[in-house]
Every structure is written in C-alpha cells, then in structure tokens.
Design a protein around this motif. Structure first.
Motif, short mmCIF file in Angstrom:
data_model
loop_
_atom_site.label_atom_id
_atom_site.label_comp_id
_atom_site.label_asym_id
_atom_site.label_seq_id
_atom_site.Cartn_x
_atom_site.Cartn_y
_atom_site.Cartn_z
N ALA A 136 3.41 -3.83 -6.27
CA ALA A 136 3.69 -2.90 -5.17
C ALA A 136 2.61 -2.96 -4.09
O ALA A 136 2.91 -2.87 -2.90
CB ALA A 136 3.81 -1.48 -5.72
N CYS A 137 1.35 -3.13 -4.50
CA CYS A 137 0.26 -3.13 -3.52
C CYS A 137 0.38 -4.29 -2.53
O CYS A 137 0.21 -4.11 -1.32
CB CYS A 137 -1.10 -3.14 -4.21
SG CYS A 137 -1.35 -4.49 -5.38
N ILE A 138 0.71 -5.48 -3.03
CA ILE A 138 0.83 -6.66 -2.16
C ILE A 138 2.10 -6.58 -1.32
O ILE A 138 2.10 -6.93 -0.13
CB ILE A 138 0.82 -7.95 -3.00
CG1 ILE A 138 -0.50 -8.08 -3.78
CG2 ILE A 138 1.05 -9.17 -2.12
CD1 ILE A 138 -1.73 -8.14 -2.90
N THR A 139 3.18 -6.10 -1.92
CA THR A 139 4.43 -5.95 -1.18
C THR A 139 4.24 -5.01 0.01
O THR A 139 4.65 -5.31 1.13
CB THR A 139 5.54 -5.42 -2.10
OG1 THR A 139 5.65 -6.26 -3.25
CG2 THR A 139 6.89 -5.37 -1.40
N ALA A 140 3.59 -3.87 -0.25
CA ALA A 140 3.35 -2.89 0.82
C ALA A 140 2.41 -3.45 1.88
O ALA A 140 2.63 -3.26 3.08
CB ALA A 140 2.78 -1.61 0.22
N LEU A 141 1.36 -4.13 1.46
CA LEU A 141 0.39 -4.68 2.40
C LEU A 141 1.05 -5.67 3.36
O LEU A 141 0.84 -5.62 4.56
CB LEU A 141 -0.75 -5.37 1.64
CG LEU A 141 -1.78 -6.12 2.48
CD1 LEU A 141 -2.58 -5.16 3.34
CD2 LEU A 141 -2.71 -6.95 1.59
N THR A 142 1.89 -6.55 2.82
CA THR A 142 2.46 -7.61 3.65
C THR A 142 3.48 -7.08 4.66
O THR A 142 3.70 -7.71 5.69
CB THR A 142 3.10 -8.70 2.79
OG1 THR A 142 4.04 -8.10 1.87
CG2 THR A 142 2.06 -9.46 1.99
N LEU A 143 4.11 -5.94 4.38
CA LEU A 143 5.08 -5.42 5.35
C LEU A 143 4.50 -4.28 6.19
O LEU A 143 5.19 -3.69 7.01
CB LEU A 143 6.38 -5.00 4.67
CG LEU A 143 6.38 -3.91 3.59
CD1 LEU A 143 6.30 -2.53 4.22
CD2 LEU A 143 7.64 -4.01 2.76
N SER A 144 3.21 -3.98 6.01
CA SER A 144 2.58 -2.84 6.69
C SER A 144 2.36 -3.07 8.18
O SER A 144 2.26 -2.11 8.95
CB SER A 144 1.24 -2.51 6.04
OG SER A 144 0.27 -3.52 6.32
N GLY A 145 2.23 -4.34 8.58
CA GLY A 145 1.90 -4.61 9.97
C GLY A 145 0.41 -4.48 10.26
O GLY A 145 -0.03 -4.66 11.39
N LEU A 146 -0.38 -4.16 9.24
CA LEU A 146 -1.83 -4.04 9.38
C LEU A 146 -2.49 -5.33 8.90
O LEU A 146 -1.84 -6.20 8.33
CB LEU A 146 -2.35 -2.83 8.60
CG LEU A 146 -1.78 -1.48 9.05
CD1 LEU A 146 -2.21 -0.37 8.11
CD2 LEU A 146 -2.21 -1.15 10.47
N SER A 147 -3.79 -5.44 9.11
CA SER A 147 -4.50 -6.67 8.76
C SER A 147 -4.40 -6.95 7.26
O SER A 147 -4.65 -6.08 6.43
CB SER A 147 -5.97 -6.54 9.16
OG SER A 147 -6.70 -7.66 8.70
N THR A 148 -4.05 -8.18 6.92
CA THR A 148 -3.92 -8.57 5.51
C THR A 148 -5.04 -9.49 5.04
O THR A 148 -5.10 -9.84 3.86
CB THR A 148 -2.57 -9.29 5.27
OG1 THR A 148 -2.54 -10.47 6.09
CG2 THR A 148 -1.39 -8.41 5.64
#
Length: 280
Positions: A115-127
C-alpha cells in the motif's frame, strides 16, 4: 536440509494483483502462516489452494516463530502471508524474517503489492526519497517525539491511519508540520479507489462534514530546502550582526571570511554586511 521461508505478497484489494509466482508457491509449500486465517481462507479458496494454514499474528509472533523455525529446520517450506500486501511491512512478519535470518534459515521475498508504494507512486509528490512511518505510535510521548522528528523531514512522508483516528492525526500533522501539500489514498486497487490531491488543512475542513471511511494512506510533502533556508535565515535575525561576526571570528575566521559566512547565513550580500559594519 532445512526448509525455506517465502514472504508472499498478497493483493491489497484487487485479487488480480497476485503474481503467478506467489500462486505457485502457495500451492507448493508445506504450510502457509497467515495473519488471519479467516481472512486468508477466502483468498486460498478463490484460487483453489488447498495447502494447510496456521495463524501467525501480532499476539503470537515470538512463540509461534520458534515453532515455525523448528518446522523449517525439519525440512518444511513455509509461506508467510499477511492480510493484505507484503509481509514484514508494518506487520509481524518482520519478526519472523529476522528470527529466520538469525537461525540460518533461508528467507526469500516474492514481490507484489504494498500500500505504501502504491500510494506514493500515484500521489503526485516526489518519489525519489521517502520516509515510511507506517502507523504513528499510540503512546502520546513517543507519538509527539516522532512528529517532532518529521518536522524537518525533507523526504516525502508516508503514514498509515485508521478512519477513527484520521482527523486527530491530520490536526497533529498541521500543528507540527504546518499546512503541507498531501495526498490521501483510500480503497487502493479497488473499484472505488480515491486519491485526494490536496493540503492538510483542506482535508481537515472536508472531514468536518464527511465521515472518514476505510484504511487510509497519507502521503505528505517533505519540507523544502528553501523553507529550511528561510527559517535558518530568520533565526539569525535575533542576533546582531556584531555578535554574529564575533561567533565566526572567535572560531578563527578572518574578518573577511566571517563577513562572507554571516552574509550567507542571513541571505544577504557580503557588501551589505560590510556597509552595515562601517556605518555602525
């Protein structure tokens, strides 16, 4: 020969996200250790997997780990699954993996949903750089300490939160971090997946009339280097230029070098410092 521990990632909502390798492994191992057997039986039944299951969860993670390690020493292969996602990420699988490594049992991880990586990649914030905090501690002192540490965190921050604690956590984040950009993710990979690209304050306002539902992943913008620089410069305003110069001169810097350092600290030119000093 000893058996092996397989850390098998399972879907976080959408059953189509399970990998062919995980399905094969779950069918081939001797035993599946599951966080909640009542939940995991639905997954196994869906894919017609008949492998025996045993429970491995937060409340038996140490004692049961010794039992599972003994089975692997006897040659059994064991798959570990969590309710959803990758074992070892914010769940007791971390303990079993660590104890197996210590006992000389081979551990392998079968990649899949998290869940953490899925959310990060679609967040639009710096990855590029991120800090994963999972659930913030329940203990008030420990929680406050973690939030204070995050105050100057420049990486993107990922936090898990339950719906009944969401508003309180958002208020604590606003109080500690200020009003940052953030994305709140819910129902990841499911039909009603949502990602609110907003700010902390806007979310607090939104949830004054809406009831929080579902487990949430909060992806919060890290503190910008520009903001940190401005805060540092502002902190020097309480110090006179004469005292500021003295700090560097007492460290052995020449007057010329000290002026350059003071100018850099305060966000002004060396000429500004020079003009100030000759006029006072």
């Amino acid at each position: 020969m000893s058996g092996k521990l397989y850390l098998c990632a399972t879907p976080i909502g959408n059953l189509e996200d399970i990998t062919l390798r995980v399905l094969r492994t779950l069918k081939e191992v001797d035993l599946i250790a599951a966080e909640d057997t009542r939940n995991s039986i639905k997954l196994l039944n869906h894919f017609d997997i008949k492998t025996p299951m045993t429970s491995y969860h937060e409340y038996n993670k140490i004692d049961k780990a010794y039992v599972l390690i003994n089975k692997m020493r006897e040659g059994q292969n064991i798959a570990l699954i969590t309710d959803a996602g990758t074992p070892g990420i914010s769940d007791p699988g971390e303990e079993l993996a660590a104890m197996c490594c210590e006992a000389g049992i081979e551990v392998t991880s079968l990649p899949g949903p998290a869940a953490c990586i899925t959310a990060l990649t679609l967040s639009g914030l710096s990855t590029r750089r991120f800090a994963f905090e999972a659930f913030l501690p329940a203990d008030k002192k420990e929680r406050k300490m973690i939030l204070e540490e995050l105050k100057n965190e420049t990486r993107t921050i990922i936090i898990y939160e339950a719906p009944h604690r969401l508003v309180r956590t958002l208020e604590e984040l606003r109080e500690t971090l200020g009003n940052r950009r953030m994305t709140l993710c819910r129902e990841l990979t499911k039909k009603h997946e949502t990602a609110f690209h907003t700010t902390i304050e806007n979310l607090i306002t939104f949830y004054t009339t809406e009831k929080p539902l579902g487990e949430c992943v909060l992806v919060v913008e890290g503190k910008s280097h520009q903001e940190m620089k401005e805060e540092q410069q502002a902190s020097w305003e309480k110090t006179t230029i004469e005292d500021h110069m003295k700090i560097y001169e007492e460290k052995g810097y020449s007057r010329k070098e000290a002026m350059k350092l003071v100018a850099n600290d305060r966000g002004v030119t060396k000429r500004d410092i020079y003009q100030y000093l000759i006029s006072h």
